[in-house]
Design a protein around this motif. Structure first.
Motif, PDB file in Angstrom:
ATOM      1  N   LYS A 122      39.221  42.086  43.439  1.00 12.10           N
ATOM      2  CA  LYS A 122      39.841  40.783  43.677  1.00 12.10           C
ATOM      3  C   LYS A 122      39.495  39.768  42.579  1.00 12.10           C
ATOM      4  O   LYS A 122      40.349  39.057  42.058  1.00 12.10           O
ATOM      5  N   CYS A 123      38.216  39.719  42.240  1.00  9.06           N
ATOM      6  CA  CYS A 123      37.744  38.737  41.261  1.00  9.06           C
ATOM      7  C   CYS A 123      38.368  39.003  39.879  1.00  9.06           C
ATOM      8  O   CYS A 123      38.863  38.089  39.223  1.00  9.06           O
ATOM      9  N   THR A 124      38.358  40.258  39.456  1.00  6.66           N
ATOM     10  CA  THR A 124      38.935  40.610  38.139  1.00  6.66           C
ATOM     11  C   THR A 124      40.424  40.313  38.121  1.00  6.66           C
ATOM     12  O   THR A 124      40.954  39.814  37.134  1.00  6.66           O
ATOM     13  N   LEU A 125      41.097  40.624  39.219  1.00  9.80           N
ATOM     14  CA  LEU A 125      42.543  40.384  39.270  1.00  9.80           C
ATOM     15  C   LEU A 125      42.865  38.894  39.235  1.00  9.80           C
ATOM     16  O   LEU A 125      43.851  38.481  38.615  1.00  9.80           O
ATOM     17  N   GLN A 126      42.011  38.076  39.850  1.00  7.64           N
ATOM     18  CA  GLN A 126      42.223  36.613  39.791  1.00  7.64           C
ATOM     19  C   GLN A 126      42.077  36.110  38.350  1.00  7.64           C
ATOM     20  O   GLN A 126      42.823  35.252  37.886  1.00  7.64           O
ATOM     21  N   LEU A 127      41.104  36.687  37.652  1.00  2.00           N
ATOM     22  CA  LEU A 127      40.886  36.313  36.251  1.00  2.00           C
ATOM     23  C   LEU A 127      42.061  36.796  35.396  1.00  2.00           C
ATOM     24  O   LEU A 127      42.580  36.060  34.552  1.00  2.00           O
ATOM     25  N   LEU A 128      42.510  38.026  35.658  1.00  2.25           N
ATOM     26  CA  LEU A 128      43.626  38.583  34.892  1.00  2.25           C
ATOM     27  C   LEU A 128      44.941  37.857  35.182  1.00  2.25           C
ATOM     28  O   LEU A 128      45.814  37.783  34.325  1.00  2.25           O
ATOM     29  N   GLU A 129      45.046  37.324  36.388  1.00  5.15           N
ATOM     30  CA  GLU A 129      46.268  36.574  36.714  1.00  5.15           C
ATOM     31  C   GLU A 129      46.410  35.374  35.771  1.00  5.15           C
ATOM     32  O   GLU A 129      47.496  35.017  35.350  1.00  5.15           O
TER      33      GLU A 129
END
Length: 198
Positions: A119-126
Protein backbone atom coordinates in the motif's frame (compact mmCIF):
# COMPACT_ATOMS: atom_id res chain seq x y z
CA UNK A 1 14.75 12.61 7.58
CA UNK A 2 12.23 9.96 8.60
CA UNK A 3 8.56 10.13 7.65
CA UNK A 4 5.57 7.89 8.29
CA UNK A 5 3.65 5.96 5.68
CA UNK A 6 0.75 8.42 5.78
CA UNK A 7 -0.50 11.13 3.45
CA UNK A 8 1.90 13.79 4.75
CA UNK A 9 4.88 11.43 4.72
CA UNK A 10 4.17 10.25 1.17
CA UNK A 11 3.71 13.86 0.01
CA UNK A 12 7.04 14.89 1.57
CA UNK A 13 8.88 11.86 0.14
CA UNK A 14 7.47 12.44 -3.36
CA UNK A 15 8.60 16.11 -3.29
CA UNK A 16 12.10 15.02 -2.27
CA UNK A 17 12.19 12.46 -5.12
CA UNK A 18 11.01 15.11 -7.58
CA UNK A 19 13.90 17.33 -6.48
CA UNK A 20 16.46 14.60 -7.14
CA UNK A 21 16.52 13.09 -3.65
CA UNK A 22 17.06 9.49 -2.58
CA UNK A 23 14.31 7.64 -0.72
CA UNK A 24 14.34 4.43 1.35
CA UNK A 25 10.90 2.84 1.43
CA UNK A 26 9.08 -0.39 2.32
CA UNK A 27 7.94 -2.82 -0.38
CA UNK A 28 6.16 -6.17 -0.34
CA UNK A 29 9.54 -7.95 -0.36
CA UNK A 30 12.24 -5.93 1.49
CA UNK A 31 13.15 -2.28 2.21
CA UNK A 32 14.09 -0.63 -1.05
CA UNK A 33 16.08 2.42 -2.06
CA UNK A 34 15.12 4.52 -5.02
CA UNK A 35 14.95 7.80 -6.89
CA UNK A 36 13.43 9.32 -9.99
CA UNK A 37 14.72 6.91 -12.68
CA UNK A 38 14.95 9.78 -15.19
CA UNK A 39 17.48 11.58 -12.98
CA UNK A 40 20.94 10.33 -13.95
CA UNK A 41 22.73 12.00 -11.01
CA UNK A 42 20.32 10.49 -8.47
CA UNK A 43 20.73 7.01 -9.97
CA UNK A 44 24.52 7.45 -9.77
CA UNK A 45 24.21 8.27 -6.05
CA UNK A 46 22.37 5.00 -5.41
CA UNK A 47 25.18 3.06 -7.10
CA UNK A 48 27.59 4.78 -4.70
CA UNK A 49 25.42 4.18 -1.60
CA UNK A 50 25.12 0.47 -2.45
CA UNK A 51 28.73 0.11 -3.71
CA UNK A 52 27.08 -1.54 -6.70
CA UNK A 53 28.86 -2.26 -9.95
CA UNK A 54 27.78 0.29 -12.60
CA UNK A 55 27.37 -2.54 -15.09
CA UNK A 56 24.43 -3.94 -13.07
CA UNK A 57 21.26 -2.12 -14.16
CA UNK A 58 18.61 -1.11 -11.63
CA UNK A 59 15.07 -2.47 -11.77
CA UNK A 60 12.24 0.05 -11.93
CA UNK A 61 8.99 -0.06 -9.94
CA UNK A 62 5.92 1.30 -11.73
CA UNK A 63 2.46 2.32 -10.55
CA UNK A 64 0.43 0.64 -13.31
CA UNK A 65 0.52 -1.66 -16.33
CA UNK A 66 -0.22 1.38 -18.53
CA UNK A 67 2.98 3.05 -17.35
CA UNK A 68 4.90 -0.23 -17.80
CA UNK A 69 3.66 -0.45 -21.40
CA UNK A 70 4.95 3.06 -22.13
CA UNK A 71 8.40 1.99 -20.90
CA UNK A 72 8.75 -1.50 -22.37
CA UNK A 73 7.36 -3.93 -24.94
CA UNK A 74 5.17 -6.80 -23.74
CA UNK A 75 4.56 -10.00 -25.68
CA UNK A 76 1.67 -12.44 -25.11
CA UNK A 77 3.45 -14.47 -22.41
CA UNK A 78 4.65 -11.45 -20.41
CA UNK A 79 1.16 -9.89 -20.59
CA UNK A 80 -0.35 -13.09 -19.19
CA UNK A 81 2.24 -13.25 -16.39
CA UNK A 82 1.77 -9.66 -15.23
CA UNK A 83 -1.99 -10.12 -15.38
CA UNK A 84 -1.59 -12.92 -12.85
CA UNK A 85 1.28 -11.69 -10.64
CA UNK A 86 1.08 -7.86 -10.63
CA UNK A 87 0.92 -6.19 -8.22
CA UNK A 88 3.23 -8.72 -6.62
CA UNK A 89 6.65 -10.26 -6.28
CA UNK A 90 7.45 -10.79 -9.95
CA UNK A 91 10.09 -8.70 -11.75
CA UNK A 92 10.08 -9.14 -15.50
CA UNK A 93 12.87 -8.20 -17.92
CA UNK A 94 11.46 -6.67 -21.10
CA UNK A 95 12.61 -4.93 -24.27
CA UNK A 96 13.06 -1.23 -23.51
CA UNK A 97 11.07 1.39 -25.46
CA UNK A 98 11.76 4.50 -23.37
CA UNK A 99 14.95 6.10 -24.70
CA UNK A 100 15.12 8.67 -21.87
CA UNK A 101 15.44 5.82 -19.36
CA UNK A 102 18.05 4.15 -21.53
CA UNK A 103 20.17 7.28 -21.13
CA UNK A 104 19.51 8.07 -17.44
CA UNK A 105 19.91 4.48 -16.18
CA UNK A 106 22.64 3.56 -18.65
CA UNK A 107 20.63 0.60 -19.98
CA UNK A 108 21.32 -1.52 -23.06
CA UNK A 109 18.06 -2.61 -24.69
CA UNK A 110 16.27 -4.19 -21.70
CA UNK A 111 14.68 -3.11 -18.44
CA UNK A 112 13.41 -4.98 -15.36
CA UNK A 113 9.95 -3.81 -14.22
CA UNK A 114 7.62 -4.62 -11.32
CA UNK A 115 4.44 -3.35 -9.65
CA UNK A 116 4.89 -4.02 -5.91
CA UNK A 117 1.96 -5.18 -3.79
CA UNK A 118 2.42 -2.79 -0.89
CA UNK A 119 0.00 0.00 0.00
CA UNK A 120 2.70 2.47 1.02
CA UNK A 121 4.85 1.90 -2.10
CA UNK A 122 1.81 2.17 -4.35
CA UNK A 123 0.81 5.48 -2.73
CA UNK A 124 4.31 6.78 -3.41
CA UNK A 125 4.25 5.44 -6.98
CA UNK A 126 0.87 7.03 -7.58
CA UNK A 127 2.60 10.39 -7.09
CA UNK A 128 5.89 9.52 -8.82
CA UNK A 129 4.64 7.08 -11.54
CA UNK A 130 7.91 5.12 -11.40
CA UNK A 131 10.95 4.71 -9.14
CA UNK A 132 14.29 2.99 -9.20
CA UNK A 133 13.54 0.09 -6.85
CA UNK A 134 16.54 -1.85 -5.62
CA UNK A 135 17.14 -3.34 -2.17
CA UNK A 136 18.36 -0.84 0.45
CA UNK A 137 21.65 -2.52 1.36
CA UNK A 138 25.29 -2.59 0.37
CA UNK A 139 25.66 -4.97 -2.59
CA UNK A 140 26.37 -8.51 -1.45
CA UNK A 141 24.94 -7.96 2.04
CA UNK A 142 21.55 -9.10 3.35
CA UNK A 143 18.39 -7.14 2.60
CA UNK A 144 16.42 -5.49 5.40
CA UNK A 145 12.92 -6.25 6.67
CA UNK A 146 13.22 -4.24 9.90
CA UNK A 147 13.19 -0.42 9.56
CA UNK A 148 15.50 0.14 12.56
CA UNK A 149 18.14 -2.24 11.16
CA UNK A 150 17.85 -0.54 7.78
CA UNK A 151 18.26 2.97 9.25
CA UNK A 152 21.35 1.80 11.20
CA UNK A 153 23.04 0.27 8.15
CA UNK A 154 22.15 2.46 5.17
CA UNK A 155 23.61 5.95 4.74
CA UNK A 156 23.40 9.05 2.55
CA UNK A 157 19.72 8.91 1.61
CA UNK A 158 17.43 11.96 1.94
CA UNK A 159 14.22 10.49 3.33
CA UNK A 160 13.26 7.22 5.04
CA UNK A 161 9.62 6.16 4.72
CA UNK A 162 8.91 3.96 7.74
CA UNK A 163 6.41 1.25 6.93
CA UNK A 164 7.16 -0.95 9.93
CA UNK A 165 8.56 -4.47 9.76
CA UNK A 166 8.05 -6.25 6.46
CA UNK A 167 6.93 -9.86 6.52
CA UNK A 168 7.81 -11.56 3.26
CA UNK A 169 9.65 -14.56 1.91
CA UNK A 170 12.37 -12.30 0.52
CA UNK A 171 13.31 -10.73 -2.80
CA UNK A 172 11.15 -10.73 -5.91
CA UNK A 173 11.62 -13.45 -8.53
CA UNK A 174 13.17 -12.16 -11.76
CA UNK A 175 12.21 -13.68 -15.10
CA UNK A 176 12.74 -13.04 -18.79
CA UNK A 177 10.93 -14.44 -21.82
CA UNK A 178 13.44 -15.92 -24.26
CA UNK A 179 12.31 -17.67 -27.46
CA UNK A 180 8.77 -17.83 -26.07
CA UNK A 181 9.98 -19.61 -22.94
CA UNK A 182 10.03 -18.35 -19.36
CA UNK A 183 13.58 -18.16 -18.05
CA UNK A 184 14.09 -17.71 -14.29
CA UNK A 185 16.95 -15.25 -13.75
CA UNK A 186 16.65 -15.19 -9.93
CA UNK A 187 14.29 -17.35 -7.93
CA UNK A 188 12.89 -15.30 -5.06
CA UNK A 189 9.65 -15.39 -3.12
CA UNK A 190 7.68 -16.69 -6.11
CA UNK A 191 8.66 -20.25 -6.94
CA UNK A 192 9.53 -21.48 -10.41
CA UNK A 193 6.55 -23.86 -10.22
CA UNK A 194 4.08 -21.04 -9.46
CA UNK A 195 5.32 -19.07 -12.46
CA UNK A 196 5.52 -21.94 -14.92
CA UNK A 197 2.01 -22.94 -13.91
CA UNK A 198 0.66 -19.82 -15.63
Amino acid sequence: MKVSCDEQGIEKASQIIENGGIVVFPTDTVYGIGCNPYNKESAKKIYEIKSRDFSKPFPVLVYSKDIAEQIAEFDGISKKLVEKFWPGQLTIILKLKDMKLKESLNLADKIALRIPNHKCTLQLLEKCKCLVGTSANVSGQSSFFDPQECIKNVENYDVFVDGGTITSKGESTIIEIQNEEIKIIREGSLSKEEILDT
